[in-house]
Design an enzyme around this catalytic site. Structure first.
Site, PDB file in Angstrom:
ATOM      1  N   ARG A 278      -0.305   4.417  -0.252  1.00  0.00           N
ATOM      2  CA  ARG A 278      -1.095   5.619   0.029  1.00  0.00           C
ATOM      3  C   ARG A 278      -0.530   6.413   1.211  1.00  0.00           C
ATOM      4  O   ARG A 278       0.138   5.861   2.078  1.00  0.00           O
ATOM      5  CB  ARG A 278      -2.545   5.234   0.328  1.00  0.00           C
ATOM      6  CG  ARG A 278      -3.314   4.760  -0.885  1.00  0.00           C
ATOM      7  CD  ARG A 278      -4.693   4.261  -0.520  1.00  0.00           C
ATOM      8  NE  ARG A 278      -4.658   3.013   0.230  1.00  0.00           N
ATOM      9  CZ  ARG A 278      -5.738   2.336   0.604  1.00  0.00           C
ATOM     10  NH1 ARG A 278      -6.941   2.807   0.321  1.00  0.00           N
ATOM     11  NH2 ARG A 278      -5.618   1.211   1.270  1.00  0.00           N
TER      12      ARG A 278
ATOM     13  N   LYS B  95      -5.959   2.719   9.182  1.00  0.00           N
ATOM     14  CA  LYS B  95      -6.537   4.059   9.093  1.00  0.00           C
ATOM     15  C   LYS B  95      -6.822   4.622  10.483  1.00  0.00           C
ATOM     16  O   LYS B  95      -6.623   5.811  10.737  1.00  0.00           O
ATOM     17  CB  LYS B  95      -7.824   4.031   8.267  1.00  0.00           C
ATOM     18  CG  LYS B  95      -7.614   3.852   6.774  1.00  0.00           C
ATOM     19  CD  LYS B  95      -8.934   3.963   6.028  1.00  0.00           C
ATOM     20  CE  LYS B  95      -8.752   3.775   4.528  1.00  0.00           C
ATOM     21  NZ  LYS B  95     -10.037   3.849   3.786  1.00  0.00           N
TER      22      LYS B  95
ATOM     23  N   ASP C  14       0.859  -1.186   0.000  1.00  0.00           N
ATOM     24  CA  ASP C  14       0.000   0.000   0.000  1.00  0.00           C
ATOM     25  C   ASP C  14       0.893   1.233   0.000  1.00  0.00           C
ATOM     26  O   ASP C  14       1.686   1.424   0.915  1.00  0.00           O
ATOM     27  CB  ASP C  14      -0.901  -0.014   1.239  1.00  0.00           C
ATOM     28  CG  ASP C  14      -2.063   0.960   1.154  1.00  0.00           C
ATOM     29  OD1 ASP C  14      -1.928   1.977   0.461  1.00  0.00           O
ATOM     30  OD2 ASP C  14      -3.106   0.707   1.788  1.00  0.00           O
TER      31      ASP C  14
END
Length: 352
Positions: free
Chosen positions: A286, A312, A284
């Site tokens: 991000r 998150k 990931d």
């Protein structure tokens, strides 16, 4: 003088140059992206000195190349190496058809700051993380960056500036407002959809949603993105308040073109994580700091976060946004996304 580009502005310029096939200067190295380089520019680079191909450790592992520099490998170019050979090392699309691409000789020792900055720059430009570097004096006219400072700048959090906002009635909630934010690093704009008039002194029902053109727009059955987007907006509409952050980080931050490359690898039998690794990316890529920054700009300090991803939650709390509650966001499976969701749970820790 204020008319001279800042480092962040020069990096934005360098990203555009790489995407067009131009080399850039990183410290005392010329750096060019394999994906966009022309045969003529490759020939000119080779005239300047010994060129090395820089790959991430993930991609090098797939190619069975020795990694001496931690997270990257420097492949020494054979004399006969042409652009086709380089792109076969950079792009795994043909790995199964031609699995043996070596033996590959990799360099060791010396300073790799410029090489590491080159890979970070390629990723930020959403190009394949495969760069050619040659230590040589740079011709005039190329974008120049100090390697160490550029590497540090690429790791910093971009500042978000509000650009525009307007009322936008939605199917999920007629009383809605769309906010546009622009980062100071020249990257893509991000959006906040504010449902109703959520009070700033209470935890707001919130969702961080990464852009998914295939799922959100085309209705792709390969992922759960579109259904999650609609379910989150519907929940906020029913509650009468909420904020959905739409972050332009397609394909877990690798961009739509690389996402399609990953899909092609998935069609060859690799799962989501394996496909990313074969391309040279992490699971990931991000930057979830963006979500926390947007919430702060909107005046929120606490959220009820709609997510199945514990990462998150940890990111929010680590960047000053209190998570009063994690609200699960489970949507229906279909025959096309069951394997994808299983990998999400097993390898990425999603709570499904």
């Amino acid at each position: 003088m204020s008319l001279i580009p800042t480092l962040a502005e020069a990096i934005a310029r360098a990203r555009a140059d790489l995407r067009m096939g131009l080399p850039v200067v990183l410290g005392d190295h010329l750096a060019a992206a394999v994906e966009t380089l022309s045969p003529e520019r490759l020939a000119d680079l080779r005239k300047l000195g010994a060129v090395v191909l820089v790959l991430t450790g993930r991609r090098a592992e797939t190619l069975k190349a020795r990694v001496y520099d931690g997270d990257l490998a420097r492949v020494v170019l054979p004399a006969e190496a042409d652009l086709r050979w380089l792109r076969a090392l950079a792009d795994p699309a043909g790995d199964l058809m031609t699995p043996m691409k070596g033996p590959l000789e990799t360099a060791r020792g010396g300073d790799v700051t410029a090489h590491r900055a080159a890979i970070a720059l390629a990723k930020s430009a959403e190009l394949l993380p495969a760069m050619l570097l040659v230590p040589a004096p740079a011709p005039d006219g190329l974008t120049r960056l100090p390697a160490g400072a550029a590497l540090a700048q690429l790791a910093t959090e971009a500042a978000m500036a509000p650009v525009a906002a307007a009322r936008l009635p939605l199917m999920a909630a007629e009383r809605s407002r769309l906010h546009i934010f622009r980062p100071d690093d020249g990257g893509e704009e991000h959006y906040a959809i504010e449902i109703g008039d959520p009070p700033r002194d209470q935890p707001v029902l919130a969702r961080l949603h990464s852009a998914c053109f295939t799922g959100d727009v085309l209705g792709s059955l390969k992922c759960d993105c579109g259904p999650q987007l609609n379910a989150a907006l519907d929940a906020m509409g029913k509650e009468g308040a909420g904020v959905l952050l739409y972050l332009n980080q397609e394909g877990r931050g690798i961009g739509l073109a690389n996402k399609m490359r990953a899909y092609d690898l998935q069609n060859q039998g690799f799962d989501t994580v394996e496909a990313n690794h074969r391309l040279g990316f992490e699971d990931d890529e991000r930057d979830f700091r963006i979500g926390a920054a947007l919430l702060r700009r909107l005046g929120f300090a606490s959220v009820r976060l709609m997510t199945n991803n514990p990462r998150k939650v940890a990111m929010m709390e680590g960047h000053g946004i209190a998570v009063a509650e994690r609200v699960p966001l489970i949507v229906a499976r279909n025959p096309h996304n069951t394997g994808y969701l299983d990998i999400k749970a097993r390898k990425s820790g999603h709570l499904l």
